[in-house]
Scaffold this motif. Structure first.
Motif, mmCIF file in Angstrom:
data_model
loop_
_atom_site.group_PDB
_atom_site.id
_atom_site.type_symbol
_atom_site.label_atom_id
_atom_site.label_comp_id
_atom_site.label_asym_id
_atom_site.label_seq_id
_atom_site.Cartn_x
_atom_site.Cartn_y
_atom_site.Cartn_z
ATOM 1 N N TYR B 25 1.547 9.935 -9.740
ATOM 2 C CA TYR B 25 0.418 8.980 -10.429
ATOM 3 C C TYR B 25 0.161 7.711 -10.490
ATOM 4 O O TYR B 25 -0.512 7.228 -10.414
ATOM 5 C CB TYR B 25 1.349 9.192 -11.978
ATOM 6 C CG TYR B 25 0.427 8.361 -12.884
ATOM 7 C CD1 TYR B 25 -0.486 8.929 -13.839
ATOM 8 C CD2 TYR B 25 1.047 6.678 -13.672
ATOM 9 C CE1 TYR B 25 -1.381 8.538 -14.751
ATOM 10 C CE2 TYR B 25 0.231 6.359 -14.509
ATOM 11 C CZ TYR B 25 -0.622 6.697 -15.761
ATOM 12 O OH TYR B 25 -1.426 6.154 -15.755
ATOM 13 N N MET B 26 1.040 6.936 -9.940
ATOM 14 C CA MET B 26 0.765 5.232 -9.589
ATOM 15 C C MET B 26 -0.146 5.306 -8.439
ATOM 16 O O MET B 26 -1.158 4.335 -8.667
ATOM 17 C CB MET B 26 2.308 4.788 -8.896
ATOM 18 C CG MET B 26 2.796 4.203 -10.690
ATOM 19 S SD MET B 26 4.108 3.456 -10.174
ATOM 20 C CE MET B 26 3.784 1.958 -10.921
ATOM 21 N N VAL B 27 -0.223 6.214 -7.376
ATOM 22 C CA VAL B 27 -0.896 6.191 -5.736
ATOM 23 C C VAL B 27 -2.062 6.594 -7.059
ATOM 24 O O VAL B 27 -3.179 5.576 -6.229
ATOM 25 C CB VAL B 27 -0.166 6.978 -4.843
ATOM 26 C CG1 VAL B 27 -1.598 7.370 -3.789
ATOM 27 C CG2 VAL B 27 0.926 6.347 -4.392
ATOM 28 N N ILE B 43 -3.544 5.896 1.585
ATOM 29 C CA ILE B 43 -2.783 5.914 1.913
ATOM 30 C C ILE B 43 -1.458 5.212 2.338
ATOM 31 O O ILE B 43 -0.352 5.345 2.775
ATOM 32 C CB ILE B 43 -3.476 6.729 3.700
ATOM 33 C CG1 ILE B 43 -2.313 8.172 3.745
ATOM 34 C CG2 ILE B 43 -3.505 5.913 4.360
ATOM 35 C CD1 ILE B 43 -3.352 9.045 4.927
ATOM 36 N N PHE B 44 -1.748 4.248 2.465
ATOM 37 C CA PHE B 44 -0.451 2.567 3.062
ATOM 38 C C PHE B 44 0.667 3.180 1.752
ATOM 39 O O PHE B 44 1.951 2.819 2.446
ATOM 40 C CB PHE B 44 -1.172 1.242 1.989
ATOM 41 C CG PHE B 44 -0.517 0.443 1.946
ATOM 42 C CD1 PHE B 44 0.268 -0.537 2.820
ATOM 43 C CD2 PHE B 44 -0.161 -0.056 0.500
ATOM 44 C CE1 PHE B 44 1.080 -1.255 3.101
ATOM 45 C CE2 PHE B 44 0.685 -0.944 0.539
ATOM 46 C CZ PHE B 44 1.175 -2.383 1.175
ATOM 47 N N TYR B 45 0.273 3.364 0.606
ATOM 48 C CA TYR B 45 1.604 3.658 -0.459
ATOM 49 C C TYR B 45 2.172 4.904 0.490
ATOM 50 O O TYR B 45 3.797 5.361 -0.243
ATOM 51 C CB TYR B 45 0.980 3.870 -1.789
ATOM 52 C CG TYR B 45 0.349 2.769 -2.538
ATOM 53 C CD1 TYR B 45 1.028 1.506 -2.180
ATOM 54 C CD2 TYR B 45 -1.072 2.774 -2.395
ATOM 55 C CE1 TYR B 45 -0.241 -0.114 -2.979
ATOM 56 C CE2 TYR B 45 -1.690 2.262 -2.626
ATOM 57 C CZ TYR B 45 -1.137 1.055 -3.395
ATOM 58 O OH TYR B 45 -2.263 -0.456 -3.579
ATOM 59 N N LEU B 95 3.324 8.693 12.540
ATOM 60 C CA LEU B 95 2.169 9.086 13.257
ATOM 61 C C LEU B 95 1.197 9.874 13.168
ATOM 62 O O LEU B 95 0.441 9.766 13.723
ATOM 63 C CB LEU B 95 2.651 9.728 14.708
ATOM 64 C CG LEU B 95 4.117 8.846 15.207
ATOM 65 C CD1 LEU B 95 4.348 10.108 16.378
ATOM 66 C CD2 LEU B 95 3.215 7.424 15.806
ATOM 67 N N ILE B 96 0.915 10.377 11.761
ATOM 68 C CA ILE B 96 -0.125 11.590 11.221
ATOM 69 C C ILE B 96 -1.247 10.943 9.879
ATOM 70 O O ILE B 96 -2.244 10.472 10.332
ATOM 71 C CB ILE B 96 0.408 13.031 11.218
ATOM 72 C CG1 ILE B 96 1.256 13.964 12.224
ATOM 73 C CG2 ILE B 96 -0.979 13.444 9.519
ATOM 74 C CD1 ILE B 96 1.080 15.448 11.431
ATOM 75 N N THR B 97 -0.506 10.124 9.327
ATOM 76 C CA THR B 97 -0.906 9.029 8.077
ATOM 77 C C THR B 97 -1.713 7.831 8.734
ATOM 78 O O THR B 97 -2.576 7.716 8.735
ATOM 79 C CB THR B 97 0.052 8.308 7.169
ATOM 80 O OG1 THR B 97 1.195 7.934 7.434
ATOM 81 C CG2 THR B 97 0.615 10.459 6.248
ATOM 82 N N CYS B 192 7.371 3.568 -4.717
ATOM 83 C CA CYS B 192 6.668 4.657 -3.486
ATOM 84 C C CYS B 192 7.959 5.052 -2.598
ATOM 85 O O CYS B 192 8.790 5.312 -2.114
ATOM 86 C CB CYS B 192 5.550 4.279 -2.975
ATOM 87 S SG CYS B 192 4.684 5.300 -3.566
ATOM 88 N N ILE B 193 8.145 3.678 -2.345
ATOM 89 C CA ILE B 193 9.823 3.077 -1.594
ATOM 90 C C ILE B 193 11.402 3.768 -2.180
ATOM 91 O O ILE B 193 11.530 4.726 -1.003
ATOM 92 C CB ILE B 193 10.064 1.725 -1.123
ATOM 93 C CG1 ILE B 193 8.535 1.679 0.218
ATOM 94 C CG2 ILE B 193 11.439 1.483 0.107
ATOM 95 C CD1 ILE B 193 9.032 -0.232 0.384
ATOM 96 N N ILE B 194 11.976 3.812 -2.971
ATOM 97 C CA ILE B 194 12.134 4.177 -3.937
ATOM 98 C C ILE B 194 12.177 5.576 -3.734
ATOM 99 O O ILE B 194 13.660 6.336 -3.235
ATOM 100 C CB ILE B 194 12.756 4.028 -5.107
ATOM 101 C CG1 ILE B 194 12.393 1.909 -5.157
ATOM 102 C CG2 ILE B 194 13.462 4.793 -5.778
ATOM 103 C CD1 ILE B 194 12.489 1.721 -6.793
#
Lengths: 209, 235
Positions: B25-27, B43-45, B95-97, B192-194
């Motif tokens: 949702y946030m992204v 995509i950074f997130y 390596l893909i993102t 996202c990290i969590i």
């Protein structure tokens, strides 16, 4: 005596292989005189790296073929001593290959022959190669498909040495002073020390039965 | 004992699911689009949390490899192995993102930059880790060899990074740490990290349990076969 003769054969075959790598690269890049300085360090280190992998594959081969690894492990010495013995052996081996291949390479690419700085780079890089190579050789020998396992293990870990050696060699060939390449020499020295210590510590876990 | 495991797994699963939904949702809805690079910046997130999990996973493999060589308990090895497997998946995602982002922003898929090269070398090292385990003649040997590669490989990471960094670098670095990130963006990144870390823990715990069970089944099977041999011999 027989073992020594075999070693000599292996040194010569690795030498011929390394020489072939140099020759193949020469065709692959069709090097002209003005490009030599750009590609030459890469060619030298590719030849030495692949030649090294070929040599490391043989470190424990004699013991494996004759099931003498167990005998070696029964020796009443610390496992670290076995590691250092093999290390000194393979260091001498790869160094012998480098001592022959480097002048040939320099002649083939019309580069200056007398380069003491290059000698130091080669010694530092080969210490790093053998520290990792001897350890992984003991790992690979006990796996199926051991000939392919060694390069897969060895090459990614050896990346820092290869990068530093290529960079330092390029600086030497460009005739730059010590100061310019000191950072690459430091990296190689650090790598050598780290891996000599770590490999000595973990070697016993590789060979235990 | 078992029911406690199930409860823990259910809690992890529920937490991971809720966090993932929140992260999505946030992204895609909450966070504003970045001005300069546009929509692709989102995509950074995913990229950053996945990269973080990948390093975390290999660090866990490193720690549990040391523990295994020291204590020789199969469960430590199961965790190290599971963590490496999950780490490889996340390294592949990194390596893909990465190139998907790099193509529109830098105009190229790949460059031999410090972080990119280190990620690739890391990926190669842990592929070798999994290969050496599956090529080992016995599982116990595979566990020892894996542990050695897990230790030697992880120590290589900072050296590779330092070397390649001196060689050439292009990756954006300072954005996150110099406060160049707007609050909504930072919030999204943190969630996202969590979320991805919980996902990592969930996957690793499941995979490690599975491996422990596999070892147990193998042990039981061989014990049973042995017993049958003895019975056969008696009759």
């Amino acid at each position: 005596m027989l073992t020594e003769l075999r070693t000599k054969e292996v040194v010569i075959s690795v030498l011929v292989f390394a020489l072939l790598v140099v020759v193949i690269f020469n065709f692959a890049f069709s090097t002209r005189a003005d490009e030599t300085e750009l590609v030459a360090p890469g060619i030298l280190w590719t030849a030495l790296t692949f030649g090294g992998v070929l040599g490391f594959n043989r470190i424990f081969a004699v013991e494996k073929e004759n099931s003498r690894l167990e005998g070696l492990m029964l020796c009443p010495v610390d496992r670290a001593v076995v590691y250092w013995g093999k290390l000194v052996g393979s260091f001498t081996f790869i160094l012998a290959v480098a001592v022959v291949i480097t002048p040939v390479f320099l002649v083939l690419f019309n580069l200056p022959l007398f380069l003491p700085k290059l000698a130091l780079i080669i010694v530092l890089a080969i210490i790093g190669f053998t520290a990792v190579g001897t350890l992984f050789s003991a790992v690979a020998i006990n796996t199926r498909a051991r000939d392919i396992m060694l390069p897969i293990l060895f090459l990614p870990v050896a990346v820092p040495v290869i990068v530093a050696a290529v960079k330092a060699t390029a600086l030497v060939l460009a005739g730059r002073p010590w100061g310019d390449m000191s950072i690459w020499l430091q990296i190689m020295i650090a790598f050598d020390i780290i891996y000599l210590v770590v490999a000595t510590l973990v070697f016993e876990f590789v060979v235990e039965e | 004992m078992k029911s406690r495991h199930i409860l823990r797994d259910n809690i992890l699963f529920g937490l991971g699911f809720a966090l993932m939904i929140a992260a999505l949702y946030m992204v895609f809805v909450y966070v504003p689009t970045e001005k300069e690079t546009g929509i692709v910046q989102r995509i950074f997130y995913f990229h950053v949390p996945v990269a973080w999990v990948c390093f975390l996973a290999f660090f866990i493999t490193f720690i549990f490899s040391i523990l295994y060589l020291w204590k020789r308990a199969t469960k430590w090895d199961a965790i190290a192995h599971a963590s490496a497997e999950v780490g490889i998946i996340f390294a592949t995602l990194v390596l893909i993102t990465g190139p998907i982002w790099a193509k529109p922003v830098w105009g190229i898929w790949w460059t031999w930059d410090a972080r990119l090269t280190t990620s690739l070398v890391l990926w190669l090292i842990y592929v070798a880790y999994l290969l050496v385990r599956s090529f080992a003649t016995e599982p116990e040997r595979g566990a020892r060899f894996g542990a050695v590669v897990g230790i030697v490989g992880f120590i290589d990471v900072p050296v590779v990074f330092l070397t390649v960094n001196l060689w050439r670098t292009q990756h954006p670095t300072t954005m996150i740490f110099e406060g160049g990130l707007a609050t909504p963006m930072l919030m999204t990144l943190l969630v996202c990290i969590i979320a991805f870390t919980v996902l990592y823990v969930l996957l690793t715990v499941q995979s490690a349990n599975l491996k422990s069970m596999e070892t147990e089944i193998k042990r039981l099977k061989s014990a049973q076969a042995e017993q049958e041999d003895i019975d056969l011999w008696r009759t």
